[in-house]
Design an enzyme around this catalytic site. Structure first.
Site, PDB file in Angstrom:
ATOM      1  N   CYS A 150      -7.082  -8.827 -22.326  1.00  0.00           N
ATOM      2  CA  CYS A 150      -7.291  -9.884 -23.323  1.00  0.00           C
ATOM      3  C   CYS A 150      -8.318  -9.474 -24.372  1.00  0.00           C
ATOM      4  CB  CYS A 150      -7.733 -11.155 -22.597  1.00  0.00           C
ATOM      5  SG  CYS A 150      -8.335 -12.434 -23.680  1.00  0.00           S
ATOM      6  N   CYS A 155      -5.266 -10.691 -26.458  1.00  0.00           N
ATOM      7  CA  CYS A 155      -5.515 -11.940 -27.200  1.00  0.00           C
ATOM      8  C   CYS A 155      -6.500 -11.764 -28.368  1.00  0.00           C
ATOM      9  CB  CYS A 155      -6.101 -13.002 -26.273  1.00  0.00           C
ATOM     10  SG  CYS A 155      -5.572 -12.914 -24.565  1.00  0.00           S
ATOM     11  N   LYS A 158      -5.481  -9.289 -31.222  1.00  0.00           N
ATOM     12  CA  LYS A 158      -4.233  -9.878 -31.772  1.00  0.00           C
ATOM     13  C   LYS A 158      -4.533 -11.091 -32.632  1.00  0.00           C
ATOM     14  CE  LYS A 158      -2.537 -13.186 -30.070  1.00  0.00           C
ATOM     15  NZ  LYS A 158      -1.716 -13.258 -28.901  1.00  0.00           N
ATOM     16  N   TYR A 291       6.864 -12.154 -26.918  1.00  0.00           N
ATOM     17  CA  TYR A 291       5.528 -12.460 -27.428  1.00  0.00           C
ATOM     18  C   TYR A 291       4.944 -11.297 -28.249  1.00  0.00           C
ATOM     19  CZ  TYR A 291       3.753 -16.269 -24.187  1.00  0.00           C
ATOM     20  OH  TYR A 291       3.464 -17.393 -23.495  1.00  0.00           O
ATOM     21  N   GLU A 295       4.599 -11.280 -32.349  1.00  0.00           N
ATOM     22  CA  GLU A 295       3.247 -11.502 -32.881  1.00  0.00           C
ATOM     23  C   GLU A 295       2.806 -10.310 -33.735  1.00  0.00           C
ATOM     24  OE1 GLU A 295       1.287 -14.480 -29.574  1.00  0.00           O
ATOM     25  OE2 GLU A 295       0.741 -12.378 -29.494  1.00  0.00           O
ATOM     26  N   HIS A 562      -4.464 -38.834 -39.976  1.00  0.00           N
ATOM     27  CA  HIS A 562      -3.788 -38.494 -41.221  1.00  0.00           C
ATOM     28  C   HIS A 562      -4.747 -37.802 -42.170  1.00  0.00           C
ATOM     29  CE1 HIS A 562      -0.579 -38.880 -44.110  1.00  0.00           C
ATOM     30  NE2 HIS A 562      -1.415 -39.402 -44.999  1.00  0.00           N
ATOM     31  N   GLU A 567       0.107 -35.487 -36.233  1.00  0.00           N
ATOM     32  CA  GLU A 567       0.439 -36.916 -36.255  1.00  0.00           C
ATOM     33  C   GLU A 567       1.943 -37.173 -36.135  1.00  0.00           C
ATOM     34  OE1 GLU A 567      -0.237 -39.094 -39.960  1.00  0.00           O
ATOM     35  OE2 GLU A 567      -0.248 -37.215 -41.064  1.00  0.00           O
TER      36      GLU A 567
END
Ligand code: FAD
Ligand code: NDP
Length: 587
Positions: A150, A155, A158, A291, A295, A562, A567
């Site tokens: 990671c 992660c 990346k 993935y 990515e 908002h 939302e």
């Protein structure tokens, strides 16, 4: 007192108990399931002698309650103390009298997300802990520091490169928000790579000092099993030492696969190398369509590079295929090329350099063979667990033969009682950092703390960091239809236009959200999917609602914020079954 002492002397495992006491029964059940012979006497059934024995026990041990357990003449304590020995794996040896103090209570092999979390938790619970971590360089020679996949090659680099690409898109948009001279902006790979690497180095340093602070012994060495309690550690200078431990957690993660074609290892790279390239990769071919492939293709294209993705079958196997299709379409509209139903055959070098020129021969689904030239070829063709050649099978640890991962029970225990597996190397586990961390922490708490519950691997949210991020939690539409039939499923959905996309007029009808509900469970929401900016942030929050069994009516009752993308999930009224168009024609 004499009788008590005689019983303790005579019986290797002696339990003073009361027949109605649930804690006494729990302790006896543990001995039975562990197939440990024990002798017990029920004090409540020995009137009036039982009370006298209990008094004698209190004088001897300062413990007034039952069960009161002795192993080989040594006082253990009550139910909690016995359960603790059972959990930390030493009960059987102590009962047999074969227990000898080892170097550590716990050794963790692998200093990645899961391993570090488990080690630090166990140390904070007062245990003597060691971590062994060693990075075998990639075929290209890339290597890195403590922290695992990671931090070093996953992660973190990346997401930083993804952010760099998103900034590029924002710079282009910024003209519509009043910023001038933006067309002069240009991406500098070397600068980005330097900044990313510096950040990773600081994280490596942080992990090392954290281990020191928590008094976890760190061995920068490659570990192999000599027996179920003994490891051989070899460091980079080939120095060898041996250490022993009561329990061992295997958290060795995985490494990228290379396809078995000529030139793959000589000329190809993987994500292990991409983040450390000193030079811009240039025109790039990425083989694979999940993935890692999508990515990396996404951010490379965001830097303005010519990027092709070679897809063997489908995009994002295992994910909702409507969403996968939309991701592909969006990436294609942003210049990523896809070679579908195609596999690579061989790579040859046309000219060396950084980057050089490579020729890739590939076969299309109609059997035609073609060739194209690229500067860089990256394989994102899955990962394999680092379980071969560390002696696991030799000591009886069962692996899943199909994928090489370690088979464990719900409590991460392997077929060898004192050996556990967490993270990417554990069979039937989502390969994600927070999953590895949570599993590691909980395992340490179960072994050495007061925690009983197993890790819950259901409803794990995830995000694919493609240019439009895709976040999801729960089932895909096709999986649910296969499980419950189409008549039990209601899908609510909508396209949406983030406010920030309106001024530059970009990506109209590309962002999308859907909620998949189970009618027979009162429209419980069992699938959440969103394609849009910051999908990871949005999905994290809604994942909690899903974990708490939220229904569609709960989403409808929620007041939105908002103007946000999130939302839309509070006002999702159109069902797929209605056939009403959800495309947005105005803002
Ligand atoms: P690892 O982190 O892989 O750690 C294992 C460690 O053990 C390594 O340091 C290894 O060198 C060491 N080791 C191996 N064998 C031995 C041995 N015999 N002796 C000593 N040490 C050994 N997950 C997310 O959640 N979000 C993301 O955005 C994300 N992006 C990713 C991007 C990429 C390109 C990749 C490849 C993965 C990504 N992941 C992501 C997945 C995530 O990185 C992994 O799930 C996670 O790192 C697994 O942690 P682990 O503890 O199981 O193993
Ligand atoms: P995956 O196993 O998910 O996907 C492998 C891909 O490579 C598939 O598209 C597969 O195609 C293709 N492939 C496999 N072999 C070949 C071959 N010989 N020739 C051509 N194509 C091939 O692996 P990834 O490396 O993408 O990801 C590994 C794990 O890392 C993921 O499961 C994920 O959990 C984790 N990860 C998480 C991220 C996140 O959270 N954002 C980011 C990156 C990784 P086919 O479908 O045909 O088999």
């Amino acid at each position: 007192m004499e009788k008590v002492q005689a019983l303790i002397r005579k019986n290797a495992v002696m339990v003073f108990s009361k027949s109605y006491c649930k804690f006494c029964n729990k302790v006896k059940d543990i001995f039975r399931t562990e197939k440990i012979d024990f002798h017990s006497i029920e004090l409540d059934l020995m009137c009036p002698e039982g009370a006298v024995i209990q008094d004698a026990l209190a004088k001897l041990t300062k413990q007034t309650t039952v069960p009161n357990v002795f192993l080989h003449g040594e006082h253990v304590g009550g139910c909690d103390a016995t359960v603790k020995l059972f959990r930390d794996g030493t009960l059987a040896e102590r009962a047999l009298g074969t227990y000898r103090k080892r170097d550590f209570d716990l050794v963790v092999i692998g200093g990645g997300s899961g391993g570090l979390a488990a080690a630090k938790e166990a140390a904070s619970l007062g245990r003597k802990v060691a971590v062994c971590d060693f990075v075998t360089p990639s075929p290209r020679g890339t290597k890195w520091g403590l922290g695992g996949t990671c931090v070093n090659v996953g992660c973190i680099p990346k997401k930083l490169m993804h952010k760099s690409a998103l900034l590029g898109a924002d710079i282009k948009d910024s003209n519509h928000f009043g910023w001038e001279k933006v067309e002069r902006a240009k991406h500098n790979w070397e600068k980005m790579a330097y900044e990313v690497k510096s950040h990773i180095l600081s994280l490596n340093f942080g992990y090392r000092s954290d281990l020191m602070l928590k008094k976890v012994q760190y061995y920068n060495a490659y570990a192999t099993f000599l027996d179920k309690h003994k490891l051989k550690l070899v460091d980079k200078n080939e120095n060898v030492i041996e250490i022993t431990s009561d329990n061992i957690i295997v958290a060795v993660g995985g490494r990228p696969n290379y396809p078995d074609i000529p030139g793959a290892r000589e000329y190809g790279i993987t994500s292990d190398d991409l983040f450390y390239l000193q030079n811009c990769p240039g025109k790039t071919l990425i083989v694979g369509a999940s993935y890692v492939a999508l990515e990396c293709a996404g951010f490379l294209a965001g830097f303005g590079l010519d990027v092709t993705v070679m897809v063997r079958s489908i995009l994002l196997r295992g994910f909702d295929q409507q969403m996968a299709y939309m991701i592909g379409a969006h990436m294609e509209s942003h210049g990523v090329k896809f070679l579908k139903n195609t596999i690579p055959l061989r790579i040859t070098e046309k000219s060396p350099g950084s980057p050089g020129e490579l020729a890739v021969a590939y076969k299309m689904c109609d059997g035609k063979v073609k060739e194209q030239q690229f500067n860089t070829v990256m394989f994102a063709t899955g990962r394999s667990p680092c379980t071969s050649n560390i002696g696991l099978e030799e000591i009886g640890v069962e692996l899943n033969k199909r994928n090489g991962k370690i088979a464990v029970d719900d409590y991460e225990r392997s077929s060898v009682k004192n050996i556990f597996a967490i993270g990417d190397v554990r069979d039937r586990t989502p390969e994600l950092t927070p999953v590895a961390i949570q599993a590691g922490r909980l395992l340490a708490k179960r072994l050495y703390g007061q925690h009983d519950e197993p890790m819950d691997y259901k409803m794990v949210p995830t995000t694919v960091f493609t240019p439009l991020e895709y976040g999801c939690v729960g089932y895909s539409e096709e999986d649910l239809i296969a499980l419950f039939g189409p008549e039990d499923i209601e899908v609510y959905h909508t396209h949406f236009q983030p406010l920030e996309f309106t001024l530059p007029e970009r990506d109209k009808n590309k962002c999308y959200g859907k909620l998949i509900c189970l009618k027979s469970a009162g429209e419980k929401v069992v699938g959440f999917h969103i394609l849009g900016p910051n999908a990871g942030e949005i999905t994290q929050g809604f994942a909690l609602a899903m974990k708490l069994n939220a229904k569609k009516s709960d989403f409808d009752d929620l007041v939105g914020i908002h103007p946000t993308c999130a939302e839309i999930f509070t006002t999702m009224l159109i069902s797929k079954a209605s056939g009403i168009s959800v495309e947005k024609s105005s803002c």
